[in-house]
Design a protein around this motif. Structure first.
Motif, PDB file in Angstrom:
ATOM      1  N   ILE A  82     -15.168  26.048 -27.427  1.00 48.37           N
ATOM      2  CA  ILE A  82     -16.283  25.959 -28.379  1.00 48.37           C
ATOM      3  C   ILE A  82     -15.835  26.352 -29.784  1.00 48.37           C
ATOM      4  O   ILE A  82     -16.180  25.687 -30.773  1.00 48.37           O
TER       5      ILE A  82
ATOM      6  N   SER B 204     -24.337  26.964 -28.429  1.00 47.18           N
ATOM      7  CA  SER B 204     -23.539  26.094 -27.562  1.00 47.18           C
ATOM      8  C   SER B 204     -23.088  26.800 -26.287  1.00 47.18           C
ATOM      9  O   SER B 204     -22.834  26.134 -25.268  1.00 47.18           O
TER      10      SER B 204
ATOM     11  N   LEU C 178     -21.275  20.273 -28.863  1.00 47.26           N
ATOM     12  CA  LEU C 178     -21.921  21.372 -29.582  1.00 47.26           C
ATOM     13  C   LEU C 178     -23.436  21.228 -29.600  1.00 47.26           C
ATOM     14  O   LEU C 178     -23.979  20.124 -29.520  1.00 47.26           O
TER      15      LEU C 178
ATOM     16  N   VAL D  44     -16.334  24.214 -33.265  1.00 43.26           N
ATOM     17  CA  VAL D  44     -17.081  24.726 -34.417  1.00 43.26           C
ATOM     18  C   VAL D  44     -16.198  24.726 -35.664  1.00 43.26           C
ATOM     19  O   VAL D  44     -16.643  24.365 -36.765  1.00 43.26           O
TER      20      VAL D  44
END
Length: 251
Positions: free
Chosen positions: A23, A11, A95, A27
């Protein structure tokens, strides 16, 4: 852990640099969604059903915008792509795993936009936040979906204010951001669909309420057509003897 690490690494180059710090949170959310898949399923199904019910009542279906598209677990993206000429997904992060799913489904009508939808920057500058003003520039806009985003604006803004040493501003800025999101939706000249959690309770195994709070920062709950409970953290997720249940509305 390996899947999450790979998703994070993949990503990074796909995400503009100002948004890369988000990010890890995306996740982590995906990992939690996998762990809580059974508990989250009813909420995700009802969220998707509400969007589909909104679409069924529409005659004109040119462009749809989804605010807070996230992991696409609560958004019927394939159905939207089939119904609309263009579907625009807006969030801080998309993502690599989400992009892969979209590619595998060959949803060529879908566009991805990275954007901060909170309005926090404007509020800190002393300006009236208009986080949804950009939607006025979207041509042929017929539907805007706010998908389980509103409460997260407050969570993210609170964290940003507290970590930057401006915790005293929480009680004034957070209600301002929530109200700006709702007023921005109400001002749009198209069909809108709001799905958001509005409060939460932490319950013991005997049903006792250990903790509860408002998730709209004091802003009144909007009129809505449906409501349901979402077990965000089932027993074992945050502790063996407690679970967190959020109240969700759909308008």
């Amino acid at each position: 852990m390996i899947l999450e690490a790979l998703d994070y690494a993949a990503s990074l180059p796909l995400t503009p640099s100002p948004f890369r710090r988000h990010i890890a949170a995306s996740v982590s959310l995906l990992a939690r969604a996998r762990r809580c898949e059974k508990a989250w399923a009813p909420h995700e199904e009802m969220s998707q059903a509400h969007v589909l019910d909104t679409v069924k009542a529409m005659r004109q279906r040119r462009t749809a915008v989804v605010l807070g598209s996230g992991l696409l677990r609560d958004v019927p993206v394939a159905a939207l792509a089939k119904s609309f000429d263009t579907v625009v997904l807006v969030d801080l992060v998309h993502l690599a795993s989400v992009r892969l799913r979209l590619s595998a489904r060959r949803l060529r009508q879908v566009r991805l936009i990275h954007r901060d939808l909170s309005g926090l920057e404007a509020a800190l500058a002393g300006e009236a936040p208009e986080p949804l003003a950009f939607l006025r520039q979207v041509p042929y806009l017929d539907l805007v979906v706010s998908a389980n985003l509103l409460s997260q604006i407050g969570v993210g803004a609170r964290m940003a204010l507290e970590t930057s040493g401006r915790a005293e501003a929480v009680h004034t800025i957070l209600p301002q951001l929530a109200a700006a999101h709702l007023s921005g939706l109400a001002a749009l000249p198209c069909r809108t669909c709001l799905i958001t959690d509005v409060s939460y309770r932490v319950l013991s195994r005997d049903g006792s309420v250990l903790e509860e709070d408002d998730l709209l920062c004091g802003v009144p709950v909007p009129d809505h057509r449906k409501s349901w409970d979402w077990t965000v953290a089932p027993f074992g997720e945050q502790g063996p003897h407690q679970q967190a249940v959020h109240r969700v509305i759909a308008a």
